[in-house]
Design a protein around this motif. Structure first.
Motif, PDB file in Angstrom:
ATOM      1  N   ASN A 154      31.952  -3.444  -5.420  1.00  0.00           N
ATOM      2  CA  ASN A 154      33.478  -3.427  -5.562  1.00  0.00           C
ATOM      3  C   ASN A 154      34.246  -4.757  -4.954  1.00  0.00           C
ATOM      4  OD1 ASN A 154      33.088  -0.540  -5.877  1.00  0.00           O
ATOM      5  ND2 ASN A 154      32.494   0.220  -3.758  1.00  0.00           N
ATOM      6  N   PHE A 155      33.556  -5.541  -5.401  1.00  0.00           N
ATOM      7  CA  PHE A 155      34.438  -6.867  -4.696  1.00  0.00           C
ATOM      8  C   PHE A 155      35.703  -7.080  -6.281  1.00  0.00           C
ATOM      9  CE2 PHE A 155      32.965 -11.112  -2.099  1.00  0.00           C
ATOM     10  CZ  PHE A 155      34.649 -10.972  -2.323  1.00  0.00           C
ATOM     11  N   GLY A 156      36.388  -6.363  -5.974  1.00  0.00           N
ATOM     12  CA  GLY A 156      37.624  -6.320  -7.173  1.00  0.00           C
ATOM     13  C   GLY A 156      38.228  -8.077  -7.354  1.00  0.00           C
ATOM     14  N   GLN A 157      38.266  -8.829  -5.837  1.00  0.00           N
ATOM     15  CA  GLN A 157      38.991 -10.264  -6.082  1.00  0.00           C
ATOM     16  C   GLN A 157      37.599 -11.424  -6.647  1.00  0.00           C
ATOM     17  OE1 GLN A 157      39.425 -12.639  -2.645  1.00  0.00           O
ATOM     18  NE2 GLN A 157      40.779 -13.490  -3.079  1.00  0.00           N
ATOM     19  N   ALA A 158      36.720 -10.775  -6.346  1.00  0.00           N
ATOM     20  CA  ALA A 158      35.001 -11.899  -6.485  1.00  0.00           C
ATOM     21  C   ALA A 158      35.249 -11.925  -9.093  1.00  0.00           C
ATOM     22  CB  ALA A 158      33.870 -11.510  -6.443  1.00  0.00           C
ATOM     23  N   TYR A 159      36.179 -10.321  -9.314  1.00  0.00           N
ATOM     24  CA  TYR A 159      36.209  -9.482 -10.440  1.00  0.00           C
ATOM     25  C   TYR A 159      37.258 -10.643 -10.872  1.00  0.00           C
ATOM     26  CZ  TYR A 159      32.982  -5.916 -10.603  1.00  0.00           C
ATOM     27  OH  TYR A 159      31.406  -5.018 -10.235  1.00  0.00           O
ATOM     28  N   TYR A 160      38.329 -10.813 -10.874  1.00  0.00           N
ATOM     29  CA  TYR A 160      39.373 -11.518 -10.678  1.00  0.00           C
ATOM     30  C   TYR A 160      39.054 -12.826 -11.124  1.00  0.00           C
ATOM     31  CZ  TYR A 160      43.873 -13.394 -10.577  1.00  0.00           C
ATOM     32  OH  TYR A 160      45.628 -14.533 -10.949  1.00  0.00           O
ATOM     33  N   TYR A 161      38.054 -13.743 -10.091  1.00  0.00           N
ATOM     34  CA  TYR A 161      38.289 -14.934 -10.292  1.00  0.00           C
ATOM     35  C   TYR A 161      37.437 -15.164 -11.289  1.00  0.00           C
ATOM     36  CZ  TYR A 161      42.016 -16.675  -6.803  1.00  0.00           C
ATOM     37  OH  TYR A 161      43.098 -16.917  -6.362  1.00  0.00           O
ATOM     38  N   ARG A 162      36.704 -14.261 -11.651  1.00  0.00           N
ATOM     39  CA  ARG A 162      35.705 -15.039 -12.523  1.00  0.00           C
ATOM     40  C   ARG A 162      36.430 -14.623 -13.615  1.00  0.00           C
ATOM     41  NH1 ARG A 162      29.263 -11.474 -13.230  1.00  0.00           N
ATOM     42  NH2 ARG A 162      31.838  -9.970 -14.038  1.00  0.00           N
ATOM     43  N   GLY A 163      36.591 -13.680 -13.517  1.00  0.00           N
ATOM     44  CA  GLY A 163      36.685 -13.537 -15.232  1.00  0.00           C
ATOM     45  C   GLY A 163      38.442 -14.384 -15.132  1.00  0.00           C
ATOM     46  N   LEU A 164      39.047 -14.854 -14.594  1.00  0.00           N
ATOM     47  CA  LEU A 164      39.908 -16.394 -14.741  1.00  0.00           C
ATOM     48  C   LEU A 164      39.140 -17.637 -15.303  1.00  0.00           C
ATOM     49  CD1 LEU A 164      42.424 -16.928 -12.078  1.00  0.00           C
ATOM     50  CD2 LEU A 164      42.677 -15.610 -14.044  1.00  0.00           C
ATOM     51  N   LEU A 165      37.815 -17.299 -14.824  1.00  0.00           N
ATOM     52  CA  LEU A 165      37.195 -18.777 -15.305  1.00  0.00           C
ATOM     53  C   LEU A 165      36.747 -18.034 -16.278  1.00  0.00           C
ATOM     54  CD1 LEU A 165      34.346 -19.729 -12.973  1.00  0.00           C
ATOM     55  CD2 LEU A 165      33.739 -19.597 -15.417  1.00  0.00           C
ATOM     56  N   LYS A 166      36.133 -17.262 -16.844  1.00  0.00           N
ATOM     57  CA  LYS A 166      35.403 -16.748 -18.626  1.00  0.00           C
ATOM     58  C   LYS A 166      37.190 -17.309 -19.327  1.00  0.00           C
ATOM     59  CE  LYS A 166      32.056 -13.300 -17.057  1.00  0.00           C
ATOM     60  NZ  LYS A 166      32.003 -11.984 -17.006  1.00  0.00           N
ATOM     61  N   PHE A 167      37.894 -16.644 -19.014  1.00  0.00           N
ATOM     62  CA  PHE A 167      39.251 -17.201 -19.976  1.00  0.00           C
ATOM     63  C   PHE A 167      39.172 -18.995 -20.158  1.00  0.00           C
ATOM     64  CE2 PHE A 167      41.101 -12.962 -17.574  1.00  0.00           C
ATOM     65  CZ  PHE A 167      40.769 -12.357 -18.932  1.00  0.00           C
ATOM     66  N   ALA A 168      39.388 -20.179 -18.876  1.00  0.00           N
ATOM     67  CA  ALA A 168      39.415 -21.169 -19.067  1.00  0.00           C
ATOM     68  C   ALA A 168      37.827 -21.402 -19.624  1.00  0.00           C
ATOM     69  CB  ALA A 168      39.290 -21.368 -18.012  1.00  0.00           C
ATOM     70  N   THR A 169      37.384 -20.758 -20.573  1.00  0.00           N
ATOM     71  CA  THR A 169      35.788 -21.330 -20.707  1.00  0.00           C
ATOM     72  C   THR A 169      35.261 -20.136 -22.396  1.00  0.00           C
ATOM     73  OG1 THR A 169      34.341 -19.923 -18.976  1.00  0.00           O
ATOM     74  CG2 THR A 169      34.798 -22.316 -18.896  1.00  0.00           C
ATOM     75  N   ASP A 170      36.588 -19.794 -22.643  1.00  0.00           N
ATOM     76  CA  ASP A 170      36.999 -19.274 -24.421  1.00  0.00           C
ATOM     77  C   ASP A 170      35.499 -18.278 -24.540  1.00  0.00           C
ATOM     78  OD1 ASP A 170      38.554 -21.057 -25.155  1.00  0.00           O
ATOM     79  OD2 ASP A 170      36.723 -22.740 -25.446  1.00  0.00           O
ATOM     80  N   ARG A 171      35.296 -17.542 -23.011  1.00  0.00           N
ATOM     81  CA  ARG A 171      35.101 -16.172 -23.224  1.00  0.00           C
ATOM     82  C   ARG A 171      35.705 -15.227 -22.134  1.00  0.00           C
ATOM     83  NH1 ARG A 171      29.976 -18.578 -18.864  1.00  0.00           N
ATOM     84  NH2 ARG A 171      31.609 -19.796 -18.557  1.00  0.00           N
ATOM     85  N   VAL A 172      37.086 -14.749 -23.851  1.00  0.00           N
ATOM     86  CA  VAL A 172      37.656 -13.885 -23.463  1.00  0.00           C
ATOM     87  C   VAL A 172      37.466 -12.525 -23.579  1.00  0.00           C
ATOM     88  CG1 VAL A 172      40.363 -12.896 -24.010  1.00  0.00           C
ATOM     89  CG2 VAL A 172      39.694 -15.781 -24.162  1.00  0.00           C
ATOM     90  N   LYS A 173      36.459 -12.246 -24.301  1.00  0.00           N
ATOM     91  CA  LYS A 173      36.724 -10.446 -23.918  1.00  0.00           C
ATOM     92  C   LYS A 173      35.722 -10.341 -22.919  1.00  0.00           C
ATOM     93  CE  LYS A 173      33.894  -6.802 -26.871  1.00  0.00           C
ATOM     94  NZ  LYS A 173      33.310  -6.344 -25.044  1.00  0.00           N
ATOM     95  N   SER A 174      34.904 -11.211 -22.369  1.00  0.00           N
ATOM     96  CA  SER A 174      33.977 -10.704 -21.275  1.00  0.00           C
ATOM     97  C   SER A 174      35.430 -10.696 -20.032  1.00  0.00           C
ATOM     98  CB  SER A 174      32.961 -11.693 -20.726  1.00  0.00           C
ATOM     99  OG  SER A 174      32.531 -11.355 -19.757  1.00  0.00           O
ATOM    100  N   GLY A 175      35.725 -12.494 -19.887  1.00  0.00           N
ATOM    101  CA  GLY A 175      36.759 -11.899 -18.839  1.00  0.00           C
ATOM    102  C   GLY A 175      37.783 -11.012 -18.772  1.00  0.00           C
ATOM    103  N   CYS A 176      38.305 -10.396 -20.375  1.00  0.00           N
ATOM    104  CA  CYS A 176      38.972  -8.860 -19.987  1.00  0.00           C
ATOM    105  C   CYS A 176      38.200  -8.094 -19.807  1.00  0.00           C
ATOM    106  CB  CYS A 176      39.551  -8.148 -21.511  1.00  0.00           C
ATOM    107  SG  CYS A 176      40.447  -9.613 -22.362  1.00  0.00           S
ATOM    108  N   ASP A 177      37.111  -8.102 -18.979  1.00  0.00           N
ATOM    109  CA  ASP A 177      36.169  -7.510 -18.739  1.00  0.00           C
ATOM    110  C   ASP A 177      35.907  -7.195 -17.561  1.00  0.00           C
ATOM    111  OD1 ASP A 177      35.141  -5.933 -21.334  1.00  0.00           O
ATOM    112  OD2 ASP A 177      33.342  -7.065 -21.216  1.00  0.00           O
ATOM    113  N   ASP A 178      36.102  -8.199 -17.297  1.00  0.00           N
ATOM    114  CA  ASP A 178      35.953  -8.354 -15.381  1.00  0.00           C
ATOM    115  C   ASP A 178      37.172  -7.822 -15.015  1.00  0.00           C
ATOM    116  OD1 ASP A 178      33.832  -8.890 -15.130  1.00  0.00           O
ATOM    117  OD2 ASP A 178      34.170 -11.403 -14.867  1.00  0.00           O
ATOM    118  N   MET A 179      38.487  -8.597 -15.725  1.00  0.00           N
ATOM    119  CA  MET A 179      40.258  -7.982 -15.283  1.00  0.00           C
ATOM    120  C   MET A 179      40.167  -6.556 -15.540  1.00  0.00           C
ATOM    121  SD  MET A 179      41.723  -9.968 -14.178  1.00  0.00           S
ATOM    122  CE  MET A 179      41.294 -12.327 -14.730  1.00  0.00           C
TER     123      MET A 179
END
Length: 199
Positions: A154-179
């Protein structure tokens, strides 16, 4: 929601633990009411006769931090550590104030100390991930965010920042899942990121 504010909502939901004195209890009450200068005065009075009280030192440091007095906060947190070197609450608060000041190497150091403490909370791994992320070590940051999420689904902030990291490293689909996960957990900044990256 701002990073530092959210960290303290999550890290210190029981921020002012009760200490056994009228002066300290007054400090706790002032802090809870947002009267940080009065809280500092009350903790000063308490600490005259109890200079090694870790919770009072920590609470005074948090009051200084709320006033933007980072040097004073750092001094109190370091003093608290001299009496309780494995206090994860204090270690993570040091990491957080260094993050706020963009001293990411110091933030990483104290997050690493926190991670090494037996029974370290998910927040320790998250704070380590944030420092690594800021220092450009994206793969290690990813591992730390993932560990935090594994420990606390339930750590929403961790999903958010991991998602941002994924966007920055071209893992957009997985980043959207985290968001999406962050949004479900009511982390408010995630909606804007979804709108920006996940069309």
């Amino acid at each position: 929601m701002k990073f530092g504010k959210w960290v303290y909502v999550a890290l210190i939901s029981i921020i002012i633990a009760s200490c056994s004195s009228g002066e300290s209890n007054k400090g706790d009450q002032y802090y809870a009411a947002g009267n940080y200068e009065e809280a500092i005065n009350a903790y000063n009075a308490y600490l005259v006769n109890r200079p090694k009280n870790v919770q009072a030192l920590y609470n005074r440091g948090r009051s200084h931090e709320e006033l933007g007095e980072y040097e004073e906060a750092e001094r109190d947190f370091l003093a608290a550590l001299t009496h309780d070197a494995k206090n994860t609450q204090v270690l993570l608060s040091l990491s957080n104030i260094y993050q706020k000041q963009k001293k990411h190497t110091s933030a990483l150091l104290y997050a690493e100390y926190a991670v090494e403490v037996a029974g370290a909370p998910a927040m320790a791994y998250f704070m380590k991930g944030r420092a690594l992320h800021q220092l450009g070590n994206t793969e290690e940051a990813y591992k730390e965010y993932s560990t935090a999420i594994k420990m606390d689904k339930n750590f929403g902030q961790a999903y958010y920042y991991r998602g941002l990291l994924k966007f920055a490293t071209d893992r957009v689909k997985s980043g959207c899942d985290d968001m999406r996960s962050a949004i479900k957990l009511n982390f408010e900044d995630a909606q804007e990121a979804m709108e920006r990256y996940c069309q």
